[in-house]
Design an enzyme around this catalytic site. Structure first.
Site, PDB file in Angstrom:
ATOM      1  N   SER A 124     -31.318  16.140-100.111  1.00 20.47           N
ATOM      2  CA  SER A 124     -31.640  15.962 -98.697  1.00 20.47           C
ATOM      3  C   SER A 124     -33.011  16.516 -98.355  1.00 20.47           C
ATOM      4  CB  SER A 124     -30.583  16.641 -97.832  1.00 20.47           C
ATOM      5  OG  SER A 124     -31.041  16.670 -96.513  1.00 20.47           O
ATOM      6  N   GLU A 159     -24.362  25.570-103.067  1.00 25.59           N
ATOM      7  CA  GLU A 159     -23.923  25.036-104.354  1.00 25.59           C
ATOM      8  C   GLU A 159     -24.688  25.692-105.507  1.00 25.59           C
ATOM      9  OE1 GLU A 159     -23.047  20.816-104.204  1.00 25.59           O
ATOM     10  OE2 GLU A 159     -24.291  20.598-105.985  1.00 25.59           O
ATOM     11  N   GLY A 190     -39.780  15.942 -89.721  1.00 27.00           N
ATOM     12  CA  GLY A 190     -40.762  15.778 -88.649  1.00 27.00           C
ATOM     13  C   GLY A 190     -42.106  16.390 -89.028  1.00 27.00           C
ATOM     14  N   HIS A 248     -20.871  19.503 -93.136  1.00 29.05           N
ATOM     15  CA  HIS A 248     -22.171  19.943 -93.624  1.00 29.05           C
ATOM     16  C   HIS A 248     -23.300  18.946 -93.391  1.00 29.05           C
ATOM     17  CE1 HIS A 248     -24.949  22.096 -96.157  1.00 29.05           C
ATOM     18  NE2 HIS A 248     -25.063  21.090 -97.000  1.00 29.05           N
ATOM     19  N   PHE A 253     -27.264  21.354-110.542  1.00 25.50           N
ATOM     20  CA  PHE A 253     -26.654  21.092-109.238  1.00 25.50           C
ATOM     21  C   PHE A 253     -25.584  20.028-109.392  1.00 25.50           C
ATOM     22  CE2 PHE A 253     -27.479  22.050-104.710  1.00 25.50           C
ATOM     23  CZ  PHE A 253     -28.072  23.293-104.865  1.00 25.50           C
ATOM     24  N   LEU A 271     -22.543  28.403 -94.894  1.00 25.78           N
ATOM     25  CA  LEU A 271     -22.610  27.856 -96.240  1.00 25.78           C
ATOM     26  C   LEU A 271     -22.774  28.911 -97.322  1.00 25.78           C
ATOM     27  CD1 LEU A 271     -22.800  25.022 -97.559  1.00 25.78           C
ATOM     28  CD2 LEU A 271     -25.206  25.503 -97.829  1.00 25.78           C
ATOM     29  N   GLN A 329     -20.276  14.533 -94.788  1.00 25.16           N
ATOM     30  CA  GLN A 329     -20.104  15.386 -95.972  1.00 25.16           C
ATOM     31  C   GLN A 329     -19.459  16.719 -95.593  1.00 25.16           C
ATOM     32  OE1 GLN A 329     -23.508  17.094 -98.571  1.00 25.16           O
ATOM     33  NE2 GLN A 329     -22.322  15.663 -99.812  1.00 25.16           N
ATOM     34  N   HIS A 332     -18.903  20.165 -97.169  1.00 23.68           N
ATOM     35  CA  HIS A 332     -19.358  20.965 -98.311  1.00 23.68           C
ATOM     36  C   HIS A 332     -18.174  21.791 -98.805  1.00 23.68           C
ATOM     37  CE1 HIS A 332     -21.573  23.847-100.713  1.00 23.68           C
ATOM     38  NE2 HIS A 332     -22.680  23.148-100.548  1.00 23.68           N
ATOM     39  N   ARG A 339     -19.804  16.707-104.269  1.00 24.36           N
ATOM     40  CA  ARG A 339     -19.152  17.462-103.200  1.00 24.36           C
ATOM     41  C   ARG A 339     -17.891  16.801-102.667  1.00 24.36           C
ATOM     42  NH1 ARG A 339     -24.711  19.326-100.154  1.00 24.36           N
ATOM     43  NH2 ARG A 339     -25.232  20.831-101.770  1.00 24.36           N
ATOM     44  N   GLU A 347     -32.470  13.812 -91.846  1.00 26.45           N
ATOM     45  CA  GLU A 347     -31.012  13.713 -91.790  1.00 26.45           C
ATOM     46  C   GLU A 347     -30.528  12.752 -90.706  1.00 26.45           C
ATOM     47  OE1 GLU A 347     -28.933  17.416 -92.151  1.00 26.45           O
ATOM     48  OE2 GLU A 347     -27.019  16.509 -91.597  1.00 26.45           O
TER      49      GLU A 347
HETATM   50  C1  LIG Z   1     -26.878  25.871 -94.503  1.00 20.56           C
HETATM   51  C2  LIG Z   1     -27.497  24.630 -95.088  1.00 20.56           C
HETATM   52  C3  LIG Z   1     -28.031  24.650 -96.360  1.00 20.56           C
HETATM   53  C4  LIG Z   1     -28.600  23.509 -96.896  1.00 20.56           C
HETATM   54  N1  LIG Z   1     -29.125  23.566 -98.157  1.00 20.56           N
HETATM   55  C5  LIG Z   1     -29.722  22.467 -98.665  1.00 20.56           C
HETATM   56  C6  LIG Z   1     -30.334  22.508 -99.946  1.00 20.56           C
HETATM   57  O1  LIG Z   1     -30.367  23.537-100.618  1.00 20.56           O
HETATM   58  N2  LIG Z   1     -30.905  21.379-100.425  1.00 20.56           N
HETATM   59  C7  LIG Z   1     -30.919  20.215 -99.713  1.00 20.56           C
HETATM   60  O2  LIG Z   1     -31.464  19.229-100.194  1.00 20.56           O
HETATM   61  N3  LIG Z   1     -30.361  20.155 -98.476  1.00 20.56           N
HETATM   62  C8  LIG Z   1     -29.777  21.251 -97.943  1.00 20.56           C
HETATM   63  N4  LIG Z   1     -29.220  21.175 -96.693  1.00 20.56           N
HETATM   64  C9  LIG Z   1     -29.422  19.962 -95.895  1.00 20.56           C
HETATM   65  C10 LIG Z   1     -30.838  19.954 -95.345  1.00 20.56           C
HETATM   66  O3  LIG Z   1     -31.254  21.273 -95.081  1.00 20.56           O
HETATM   67  C11 LIG Z   1     -30.962  19.154 -94.057  1.00 20.56           C
HETATM   68  O4  LIG Z   1     -30.388  17.899 -94.223  1.00 20.56           O
HETATM   69  C12 LIG Z   1     -32.438  18.967 -93.675  1.00 20.56           C
HETATM   70  O5  LIG Z   1     -33.111  20.208 -93.680  1.00 20.56           O
HETATM   71  C13 LIG Z   1     -32.572  18.291 -92.327  1.00 20.56           C
HETATM   72  O6  LIG Z   1     -33.926  18.318 -91.946  1.00 20.56           O
HETATM   73  P1  LIG Z   1     -34.438  17.456 -90.726  1.00 20.56           P
HETATM   74  O7  LIG Z   1     -35.915  17.626 -90.687  1.00 20.56           O
HETATM   75  O8  LIG Z   1     -33.897  16.098 -90.807  1.00 20.56           O
HETATM   76  O9  LIG Z   1     -33.760  18.141 -89.445  1.00 20.56           O
HETATM   77  P2  LIG Z   1     -33.607  19.661 -88.970  1.00 20.56           P
HETATM   78  O10 LIG Z   1     -34.247  20.635 -89.876  1.00 20.56           O
HETATM   79  O11 LIG Z   1     -32.171  19.847 -88.637  1.00 20.56           O
HETATM   80  O12 LIG Z   1     -34.455  19.687 -87.627  1.00 20.56           O
HETATM   81  C14 LIG Z   1     -34.061  18.993 -86.471  1.00 20.56           C
HETATM   82  C15 LIG Z   1     -35.096  19.227 -85.399  1.00 20.56           C
HETATM   83  O13 LIG Z   1     -34.841  18.376 -84.288  1.00 20.56           O
HETATM   84  C16 LIG Z   1     -34.951  19.108 -83.100  1.00 20.56           C
HETATM   85  N5  LIG Z   1     -34.122  18.460 -82.093  1.00 20.56           N
HETATM   86  C17 LIG Z   1     -32.864  17.965 -82.219  1.00 20.56           C
HETATM   87  N6  LIG Z   1     -32.447  17.449 -81.050  1.00 20.56           N
HETATM   88  C18 LIG Z   1     -33.459  17.596 -80.168  1.00 20.56           C
HETATM   89  C19 LIG Z   1     -33.633  17.275 -78.800  1.00 20.56           C
HETATM   90  N7  LIG Z   1     -32.675  16.699 -78.073  1.00 20.56           N
HETATM   91  N8  LIG Z   1     -34.806  17.593 -78.218  1.00 20.56           N
HETATM   92  C20 LIG Z   1     -35.791  18.206 -78.927  1.00 20.56           C
HETATM   93  N9  LIG Z   1     -35.673  18.528 -80.219  1.00 20.56           N
HETATM   94  C21 LIG Z   1     -34.529  18.231 -80.828  1.00 20.56           C
HETATM   95  C22 LIG Z   1     -34.495  20.506 -83.485  1.00 20.56           C
HETATM   96  O14 LIG Z   1     -34.963  21.470 -82.573  1.00 20.56           O
HETATM   97  C23 LIG Z   1     -35.145  20.644 -84.864  1.00 20.56           C
HETATM   98  O15 LIG Z   1     -36.479  21.032 -84.721  1.00 20.56           O
HETATM   99  C24 LIG Z   1     -28.643  22.317 -96.154  1.00 20.56           C
HETATM  100  C25 LIG Z   1     -28.115  22.292 -94.869  1.00 20.56           C
HETATM  101  C26 LIG Z   1     -27.524  23.425 -94.347  1.00 20.56           C
HETATM  102  C27 LIG Z   1     -26.920  23.338 -92.978  1.00 20.56           C
END
Ligand SMILES: Cc1cc2nc3c(=O)[nH]c(=O)nc-3n(C[C@H](O)[C@H](O)[C@H](O)COP(=O)(O)OP(=O)(O)OC[C@H]3O[C@@H](n4cnc5c(N)ncnc54)[C@H](O)[C@@H]3O)c2cc1C
Length: 575
Positions: free
Chosen positions: A394, A246, A15, A348, A118, A243, A231, A233, A277, A378
């Site tokens: 990701s 990796e 976003g 995960h 990785f 987590l 997925q 993990h 994974r 995601e």
């Molecule tokens: C512990 C962990 C470690 C990870 N490490 C890695 C890594 O090293 N490398 C990699 O590539 N990927 C990694 N991933 C995956 C990656 O971090 C995520 O897939 C990615 O950050 C998702 O980003 P996003 O912007 O799509 O959503 P997010 O960062 O999940 O943000 C979602 C947003 O939507 C908002 N939202 C959701 N529903 C609503 C609603 N109803 N109303 C208002 N707001 C809402 C939330 O408040 C938030 O602001 C990891 C994931 C985890 C859980």
């Protein structure tokens, strides 16, 4: 009613990157970001291990083509290859751009950005900031939103997407602090709402990852793509599920069973602990099932295996993966310098999601696009991960497709007007939904029902799946839907009513869970993360295609869409 040219739901990497791109290209466009958390508390902040790009700083033989091939092979050939080509071609520029924004990456001795190994990547191409990569990137992006005049609504819960005849016109949102409802009329809605880890009982995801954006889209009539691919993990810290990145295996840690053996040599001899994974999670689950797991105190036959870092030495552990050391120490009292960590697979990542084309535009069906509706990150499925995502792809998807989607929105919004809709009607419906929840007089607690639902999903749609098990899961879901009618809320207040928010989130969790199970039941093959004990082989003639699941309260209709294959012909996947 509020008005913004563009409203982006989600303050994570996808976003924020999109919002920034729109503002950079067209500063006069009025852009707002809404998040139910503070943007900096989005799950992206927890990303640890890194972000992939063929910068060639460590491995001069790397290339975008090699990165694309690893990604497509990792996806078990279900990824759309045009989308993967864009992802991997844009990756190096995107890293440099993040660096220019101020992101502090870890360095090589000569000052260039460091890159580590990785899983599933054949070259050392993962850039990182120790094991706090998401933190480093998200903080800079959020700072830059403020600098570029993006309006931020934090701690507003978006309840509904206003989509009429395939045309997105706005959203309904609820202010968590005081219970105030607001309608936002917009020319463009973009979803970047992240994943759904909380559909399962053990997950690495934050509490906010409840799949709201997926559920809102599905309820509005948008199909969800490839939702059966969840997925797991391999290394969730036992028993909490958080987590252990990796990156720890990327830096050389071993997986060992109760006999002290590096059992990955039986499953992926050429890649060992750095197999993708899906393969590693299945291997751990098989070891545990065969009685070669351990209990955290070292007794054999337990529910986890060991992740052993001891040979890496204190300096390496504390400089390269300090956060993982801290997690194990703080949460389960293990000092990884001297003891192995107990781990097992944890839910995960969501490979599927809201179907989008490579411009970030949401699909209404296999052949039509919605108007004014975009998605990235995601929650979206442009399908770069297919049936199994490679680690560090990701964050990359979030920034590359966040940027591409932002660029396309900047152009699309120029020719677009605000559309009318029945504002009062939407407001009344939202009020009534909340009042109904607050006035329920049943006997079922939200927390208890959620736990039962999550247990059901983990039991019936986990690492291994069968027809019988999934059917049983779907039967239970019918009963859970009845139970939802019988809930009651202790908290009747309008001020910071987290129980009410959890009640709405549970509706998302339940809709998403049902879509995952139904999509999984219909895919009668094993591919990537979807592993069936009754159909153990990949079946390209019948199932080399994307699932599109259309939700309705009466039932879910499953259709399919072709995969784009224009670079690499599907082959057997061996490591
Ligand atoms: C512990 C962990 C470690 C990870 N490490 C890695 C890594 O090293 N490398 C990699 O590539 N990927 C990694 N991933 C995956 C990656 O971090 C995520 O897939 C990615 O950050 C998702 O980003 P996003 O912007 O799509 O959503 P997010 O960062 O999940 O943000 C979602 C947003 O939507 C908002 N939202 C959701 N529903 C609503 C609603 N109803 N109303 C208002 N707001 C809402 C939330 O408040 C938030 O602001 C990891 C994931 C985890 C859980």
């Amino acid at each position: 009613m509020l008005q913004h040219d563009v409203i982006i739901i989600g303050g994570g990497l996808a976003g924020c990157r999109a919002a920034l791109e729109i503002k950079r290209l067209t500063p006069t466009v009025d852009v707002a970001v809404v998040a139910k958390t503070h943007p900096i508390r989005s799950h992206s902040v927890a990303a640890q291990g890194g972000i992939a790009a063929s910068l060639k700083n460590v491995d001069p033989n790397d290339s975008w083509e090699a990165h694309a091939f690893d990604t497509v092979k990792g996806s078990d050939y279900l990824a759309d290859q045009d989308a993967v080509a864009l992802l991997t071609q844009e990756a190096p520029n995107e890293i440099i751009d993040l660096e220019h924004l101020g992101v502090l990456f870890s360095r090589l001795d000569d000052g260039r950005i460091a890159q580590r190994a990785f899983g599933g990547h054949t070259h050392n191409r993962t850039c990182y900031a120790a094991d706090k990569t998401g933190h480093a990137i998200l903080h800079e992006l959020v700072n830059n939103l403020r600098r570029n005049g993006v309006t931020i609504y934090d701690e507003w819960y978006v309840m509904q997407l206003i989509l009429e005849d395939g045309d997105a016109k706005g959203i309904v949102m609820y202010h968590i602090a005081d219970g105030y409802l607001e309608i936002v009329q917009t020319k463009v809605v973009m979803f970047a709402t992240g994943g759904y880890g909380r559909v399962f009982n053990t997950t690495s995801n934050d509490y906010a990852s409840t799949g709201d954006g997926l559920a809102m889209s599905a309820i509005a009539g948008i199909p969800l793509e490839d939702m059966e691919f969840v997925q797991f993990h391999p290394t969730g810290l036992y028993p909490v599920g958080v987590l252990i990145s990796e990156a720890v295996r990327g830096e050389g840690a071993y997986l060992i069973n109760s006999q002290g053996r590096r059992f990955m040599e039986d499953y992926a001899p050429s890649r060992m602990e750095l197999a993708p994974r899906d393969i590693t999670s299945r291997a751990i689950t098989r070891e545990i099932r065969a009685g070669r797991g351990v209990y955290p105190d070292g007794r054999p036959g337990g529910p986890c295996v060991y992740l052993d870092l001891r040979h890496m030495g204190k300096d390496m552990i504390l400089s390269r993966v300090p956060f993982c050391w801290e997690e194990a120490n703080r949460l389960v009292g293990v000092d990884a310098i001297y003891e192995p960590m107990p781990v097992r697979p944890t839910a995960h990542y969501c490979m599927g999601g809201i179907p989008v084309n490579t411009e970030g535009r949401v699909r209404l069906s296999g052949t039509q696009l919605a108007e004014g509706f975009f998605a990235a990150g995601e929650c979206a499925c442009v399908s770069v991960h297919g049936a199994n995502r490679l680690g560090s792809n990701s964050l990359l998807e979030c920034v590359v497709y966040g940027r591409i989607t932002g660029r396309n929105i900047a152009e699309y919004v120029q020719g677009r007007k605000f559309s009318d809709f029945d504002v009062q009607g939407y407001l009344n419906a939202a009020k009534s939904r909340i009042e109904t929840l607050l006035s329920k007089k049943g006997t079922v607690r939200i927390g208890a029902l959620r736990q039962e639902f999550q247990d059901c999903m983990s039991d019936h749609c986990g690492v291994f799946r069968t027809q019988e098990g999934m059917q049983e899961g779907l039967n239970k879901i019918e009963a859970f839907k009845q139970q939802y009618e019988e809930v009651y809320l202790d908290d009747q207040d309008t001020c910071w009513n987290t129980e009410l928010i959890e009640a709405m989130e549970l509706q998302s969790i339940m809709a998403v869970g049902e879509i995952i199970l139904t999509s999984a039941l219909n895919r009668r093959e094993s591919r990537g993360a979807h592993s069936r004990e009754d159909y153990t082989q990949r079946d390209d003639p019948n199932f080399l295609k994307h699932t599109l699941a259309y939700y309705s309260p009466a039932g879910i209709d499953v259709q399919y869409m072709p995969v784009v294959i224009n670079m690499f012909e599907p082959k057997e996947r061996k490591y």
